[in-house]
Design an enzyme around this catalytic site. Structure first.
Site, PDB file in Angstrom:
ATOM      1  CG  HIS A 288      -2.118   0.900   1.064  1.00  0.00           C
ATOM      2  ND1 HIS A 288      -2.030   2.271   1.198  1.00  0.00           N
ATOM      3  CD2 HIS A 288      -3.412   0.637   0.769  1.00  0.00           C
ATOM      4  CE1 HIS A 288      -3.221   2.803   0.991  1.00  0.00           C
ATOM      5  NE2 HIS A 288      -4.073   1.840   0.725  1.00  0.00           N
ATOM      6  CG  ASP A 348      -8.333  -3.875  -2.612  1.00  0.00           C
ATOM      7  OD1 ASP A 348      -9.544  -3.653  -2.506  1.00  0.00           O
ATOM      8  OD2 ASP A 348      -7.504  -3.007  -2.925  1.00  0.00           O
TER       9      ASP A 348
END
Length: 411
Positions: A288, A348
């Site tokens: 991320h 996700d």
């Protein structure tokens, strides 16, 4: 020049700010611009905040984990739009308001049903949001705070109806049904049977809350950039939906499931990961931009929601359980390889498995993300209308030809 800048920055009391400013200035000196505007502040906002080092995400100061565990969709909607958690009567009033405004005009619903079945739901959603503009003649007047707030609530209410109408190809798919919460209604749009079960409504509501906002991500930036031109809420939110549809943003959850299916078996995980690393390819759901530790939303899913699905149920579908076993092996292997590089699973990575367990079609995964994030998008749009922000007009560095002229031979 850089040594003098470092000396000047040392006068800042906030050492974290000193570090960020130094990084920005160094990037500017080295490249002459900021690729992707990474790290560049473009707006002030009080809606959400991230501490990437600590793995902390807060909405109006409240940690997202606490809100997911103890809050409802309506409470978080009230919190982001109005600044604080609601009183009981305020929550009830908002629930009624949302449910009262969930219906679509007949002409818009019929247009949605007429759209091609092969159109991805995210692209259908963005175009349908723009259609809502045709039924709201006053939407171009964005100067009234209360009107903006009302439109935000009404747009949030219509999001699930747009998706339910398209998915079921029926403008009257919920006719005769009553709902006690928007979360139950949203789940009904995707799975009527699970919408009768409190356990699944609770899991689904927590999933929505985890996705509600995430500071100045790409889709939120889109909302504020488009909104800065005084465009309507519909134009602004439709743009955000298009941004979220990309595989580097919300579309990653759909691709995580495809990745797990491609791996096929837990025994294939290490070879798959090695191949991706050797080819310098992105591994969906891993890493991320802002977290240097485990994404708190992903950690909440892993520790609080995934066990309720795979550990409490004895009748888990074997195919789904295999995907879960692959995901566990992939997470462990990735952590072993990347943890020293501050690369961890993101939201996700686990969210796709949760939606798959609810028998939601993968092509609708990103729309679930949008159903949570629309609260954040509309809150940013309302906030941006109030701060009288300048129209976004960043500068480019020209990298083309110098001035040249057309030369024609005379006949």
């Amino acid at each position: 020049m850089l040594p003098q800048i470092k000396d000047a920055l040392k006068k800042l009391e906030d050492k974290e700010l000193e570090k960020k400013y130094l990084q920005l200035i160094t990037t500017l000196l080295e490249k002459g611009y900021f690729p992707g505007l990474e790290g560049v502040p473009v707006a002030k906002s009080s809606i959400s905040n991230i501490d990437g080092d600590k793995g902390l995400l807060t909405f109006r100061g409240y940690p997202v984990q606490e809100l997911a565990k103890h809050g409802s969709y309506e409470e978080i909607c009230f919190l982001l739009l109005k600044g604080d958690l609601p009183l009981l009567e305020e929550r009830i009033e908002l629930t009624e308001d949302l449910l009262d405004h969930k219906e679509l005009d007949d002409s818009i619903a019929e247009t949605i049903v007429s759209m091609d079945d092969d159109l991805h739901p995210m692209h259908m959603l963005s175009s349908s949001i723009l259609q809502l503009q045709s039924a709201d003649a006053g939407c171009f007047n964005v100067e009234n705070y209360q009107h903006n707030l009302n439109r935000a609530v009404q747009l949030i209410a219509k999001f699930p109806t747009i998706l339910g109408t398209y998915r079921k190809q029926d403008p009257n798919f919920a006719e005769g049904e009553t709902f006690d919460s928007l979360a139950r209604y949203i789940l009904y749009c995707f799975n009527e049977e699970l919408a009768k079960q409190e356990k699944w409504i609770n899991i689904f509501e927590q999933l929505l809350i985890l996705h509600v906002d995430h500071t100045m991500n790409n889709s939120t930036f889109s909302v504020r950039a488009v909104g800065s031109s005084k465009a309507s809420i519909y134009a602004s939110i439709a743009t955000a939906v298009n941004s979220l549809s990309g595989p580097l943003h919300g579309g990653a959850n759909e691709r995580v499931i495809k990745m797990l299916e491609e791996i096929g078996d837990p025994e294939n995980v290490e070879a798959y990961l090695e191949e991706k690393i050797n080819n310098k390819e992105k591994i969906m759901g891993i890493g991320h931009r802002v977290y240097q530790t485990y994404d708190p939303r992903a950690l909440y899913l892993k520790e609080n929601i995934i066990p309720r699905i795979f550990n409490e149920q004895s009748d888990v579908d074997p195919e789904l359980d295999n995907l879960y076993q692959i995901a566990k092996k992939l997470e462990k292997t990735a952590l072993d390889k990347f943890a020293d590089k501050d690369i961890y699973p993101n939201v996700d990575f686990w969210s796709g498995l949760v939606m798959r367990a609810m028998d939601i079609e993968p092509k609708y995964f990103t729309t679930i993300f949008a159903l949570g994030r629309v609260i954040g998008w509309t809150s940013h749009w309302v906030e941006n209308m109030e701060v009288k922000n300048k129209i976004y007009r960043p500068k480019q560095l020209y990298d083309g030809f110098n001035t040249r002229h057309i030369i024609r031979e005379e006949k």
